[in-house]
Design a protein around this motif. Structure first.
Motif, short mmCIF file in Angstrom:
data_model
loop_
_atom_site.label_atom_id
_atom_site.label_comp_id
_atom_site.label_asym_id
_atom_site.label_seq_id
_atom_site.Cartn_x
_atom_site.Cartn_y
_atom_site.Cartn_z
N LEU A 28 -3.45 18.54 -52.30
CA LEU A 28 -4.22 18.54 -51.07
C LEU A 28 -4.87 17.17 -50.83
N LEU A 29 -5.46 16.60 -51.89
CA LEU A 29 -6.11 15.30 -51.76
C LEU A 29 -5.10 14.22 -51.38
N ILE A 30 -3.98 14.19 -52.09
CA ILE A 30 -2.95 13.19 -51.80
C ILE A 30 -2.37 13.40 -50.39
N GLY A 31 -2.20 14.66 -50.01
CA GLY A 31 -1.65 14.94 -48.69
C GLY A 31 -2.57 14.48 -47.57
N VAL A 32 -3.86 14.78 -47.69
CA VAL A 32 -4.81 14.38 -46.64
C VAL A 32 -4.91 12.86 -46.55
N ILE A 33 -5.11 12.21 -47.71
CA ILE A 33 -5.25 10.75 -47.70
C ILE A 33 -3.95 10.09 -47.25
N GLY A 34 -2.83 10.60 -47.75
CA GLY A 34 -1.54 10.02 -47.35
C GLY A 34 -1.28 10.16 -45.86
N TYR A 35 -1.60 11.32 -45.29
CA TYR A 35 -1.38 11.52 -43.85
C TYR A 35 -2.25 10.57 -43.03
N ILE A 36 -3.51 10.39 -43.45
CA ILE A 36 -4.40 9.47 -42.73
C ILE A 36 -3.87 8.05 -42.81
N PHE A 37 -3.42 7.65 -44.01
CA PHE A 37 -2.90 6.29 -44.16
C PHE A 37 -1.62 6.08 -43.35
N VAL A 38 -0.73 7.07 -43.36
CA VAL A 38 0.52 6.93 -42.61
C VAL A 38 0.26 6.81 -41.11
N ARG A 39 -0.70 7.59 -40.61
CA ARG A 39 -1.03 7.53 -39.19
C ARG A 39 -1.89 6.32 -38.83
N GLY A 40 -2.71 5.84 -39.78
CA GLY A 40 -3.69 4.82 -39.45
C GLY A 40 -3.27 3.40 -39.69
N GLY A 235 -26.56 1.07 -31.46
CA GLY A 235 -25.27 0.63 -31.97
C GLY A 235 -24.47 1.80 -32.50
N SER A 236 -23.18 1.73 -32.33
CA SER A 236 -22.27 2.77 -32.79
C SER A 236 -21.73 2.41 -34.16
N THR A 237 -21.66 3.38 -35.07
CA THR A 237 -21.03 3.18 -36.37
C THR A 237 -19.56 3.63 -36.31
N LEU A 238 -18.87 3.43 -37.41
CA LEU A 238 -17.45 3.78 -37.43
C LEU A 238 -17.21 5.28 -37.21
N THR A 239 -18.04 6.12 -37.82
CA THR A 239 -17.85 7.56 -37.65
C THR A 239 -18.14 8.00 -36.22
N VAL A 240 -19.16 7.41 -35.63
CA VAL A 240 -19.45 7.74 -34.23
C VAL A 240 -18.32 7.26 -33.33
N ALA A 241 -17.80 6.06 -33.59
CA ALA A 241 -16.67 5.56 -32.81
C ALA A 241 -15.45 6.44 -32.99
N LEU A 242 -15.22 6.90 -34.22
CA LEU A 242 -14.09 7.81 -34.47
C LEU A 242 -14.23 9.08 -33.64
N TYR A 243 -15.43 9.63 -33.64
CA TYR A 243 -15.67 10.84 -32.85
C TYR A 243 -15.43 10.59 -31.36
N ALA A 250 -9.36 10.89 -26.49
CA ALA A 250 -8.07 11.38 -27.01
C ALA A 250 -7.16 10.25 -27.46
N GLU A 251 -7.76 9.18 -27.98
CA GLU A 251 -6.99 8.05 -28.53
C GLU A 251 -6.88 8.24 -30.04
N PHE A 252 -5.96 9.09 -30.45
CA PHE A 252 -5.87 9.49 -31.85
C PHE A 252 -5.34 8.38 -32.75
N ASP A 253 -4.54 7.47 -32.20
CA ASP A 253 -4.06 6.36 -33.03
C ASP A 253 -5.24 5.50 -33.49
N SER A 254 -6.15 5.19 -32.58
CA SER A 254 -7.33 4.41 -32.95
C SER A 254 -8.23 5.20 -33.89
N ALA A 255 -8.33 6.52 -33.67
CA ALA A 255 -9.16 7.35 -34.54
C ALA A 255 -8.63 7.35 -35.97
N PHE A 256 -7.31 7.47 -36.13
CA PHE A 256 -6.74 7.45 -37.48
C PHE A 256 -6.90 6.07 -38.12
#
Length: 283
Positions: A28-40, A235-243, A250-256
Motif C-alpha cells: 500500500l505504501l509503495i503503491g501510494v507513493i509510486g502513483y504520486i511520483f508517476v503522476r507528479g 500567504g499560501s503554503t504547498l498544502t493549501v495550494a494543492l487543495y 481541477a488542475e490535477f497535474d499541478s496537484a500531483f
C-alpha cells in the motif's frame, strides 16, 4: 505429540499472517507513493519551482507556496520545540502534584485527537481577530503551535521517562545540581524522543491545510522572512495550494506535482532531523 504439532502449526500460521500483514502495508505504501511520483514528476520543471502563478499569462508556479511552507515550518518549530520540551521536562522532573500531571497528560492526549479545522477556527478567532494579526503566516504558525504542542510534549515526556532513574541518582550523587543533571544526563539520553517529536511536528505542519485556510490565507505572495513574521501578510503554503488546484481549479497535474514536492520536502526535513539527532548523541 499432538499438542506439540498444534503449537508448531499455530506458530507457523501466526508468522504467515504477520508476513502477509507486513506485505500488505508495504505494498500500500509503495503503491501510494509510486502513483504520486508517476503522476507528479513529469509535471515538475524549473519554471514550475521558480516562478509565481500568473492568471494573465496562464502560468503555474509554486515558488511563493514553497517559501511560505518553509517559513511556517521554521516559525512553528522555533516556538513549539522550546515550549514542548520545557513543558515535558517540568512535568517529568519537577512537578510534584501527580494528580495535576495526570490531568495535564489527559488534556494533551485529548488535544492530539481534536480535528485540525477546530484549531483553525480557534486560531481565526484568537490570532486573526482578537490579536489583530489578520490573515498572515504568523497567525497560521501560532495556530500550528497549538496544534502540534501536545504531540511534542507527549513524545518528549515518554522519552524522558525511559531514562533510568539510576542515571539521575548517580549524577546527583556526584554533586550535580538538578538542572545540570537534566541538561547533561537526562536530555542527551532522550534525544531520540525529542527528534521523534520534531519529526511528527514537521509532518503535521507540512500536511496541514484546514487550519491554514482560516488563518494564513491563500495569497501567492513572495515574502521575505522579515515580512513573514509581520501581521497582515497572507500567504499560501504547498498544502493549501494543492487543495486549491485540485478542488477549485481541477488542475490535477499541478496537484500531483505539488504532492510529489511535499513528499520530497518531508523526507529531506526528517533526514536532517535524524542526522542532527545522531550528532547530538555523539556530542
Amino acid at each position: 505429540m499432538k499438542r506439540s504439532s498444534y503449537r508448531r502449526f499455530m506458530d507457523g500460521l501466526r508468522n504467515v499472517l504477520m508476513y502477509i500483514a507486513i506485505a500488505i502495508v508495504c505494498l500500500l505504501l509503495i503503491g501510494v507513493i509510486g502513483y504520486i511520483f508517476v503522476r507528479g514528476i513529469p509535471n515538475i520543471s524549473w519554471a514550475f519551482l521558480s516562478t509565481k502563478p500568473s492568471p494573465r499569462s496562464g502560468t503555474i508556479g509554486i515558488l511563493p507556496d514553497l517559501l511560505n511552507t518553509l517559513y511556517v515550518i521554521l516559525m512553528t518549530l522555533v516556538i513549539v520545540l522550546p515550549l514542548g520540551v520545557g513543558a515535558a521536562i517540568y512535568l517529568t522532573e519537577y512537578a510534584t502534584n501527580k494528580k495535576l500531571v495526570r490531568i495535564i497528560e489527559f488534556a494533551t492526549e485529548t488535544l492530539s485527537g481534536i480535528p485540525s479545522i477546530i484549531f483553525g477556527l480557534v486560531g481565526m478567532l484568537v490570532f486573526v481577530e482578537l490579536f489583530s494579526l489578520q490573515s498572515s503566516l504568523i497567525a497560521g504558525a501560532l495556530t500550528l503551535v497549538i496544534l502540534t504542542l501536545p504531540t511534542v510534549v507527549r513524545t518528549t515526556q515518554e522519552s524522558l521517562k525511559t531514562v533510568p532513574q539510576s542515571y539521575r541518582e548517580g549524577s546527583l550523587g556526584l554533586g550535580s545540581g538538578k538542572w545540570h543533571m537534566i541538561r547533561t544526563v537526562v536530555l542527551p539520553s532522550s534525544v531520540d524522543g525529542i527528534v521523534t517529536g520534531c519529526i511528527l511536528a514537521v509532518g503535521r505542519i507540512v500536511g496541514e491545510s484546514a487550519a491554514l485556510l482560516y488563518t494564513a490565507g491563500v495569497a501567492h505572495n513572495i515574502l521575505s522572512l522579515a515580512q513573514a513574521v509581520m501581521p497582515n501578510t497572507p500567504g499560501s503554503t504547498l498544502t493549501v495550494a494543492l487543495y486549491m488546484y485540485a478542488s477549485e481549479r481541477a488542475e490535477f497535474d499541478s496537484a500531483f506535482a505539488i504532492a510529489t514536492i511535499l513528499l520530497i520536502l518531508t523526507f529531506l526535513i526528517n533526514l536532517a532531523a535524524k542526522i542532527a539527532g545522531k550528532k547530538l548523541r555523539k556530542n
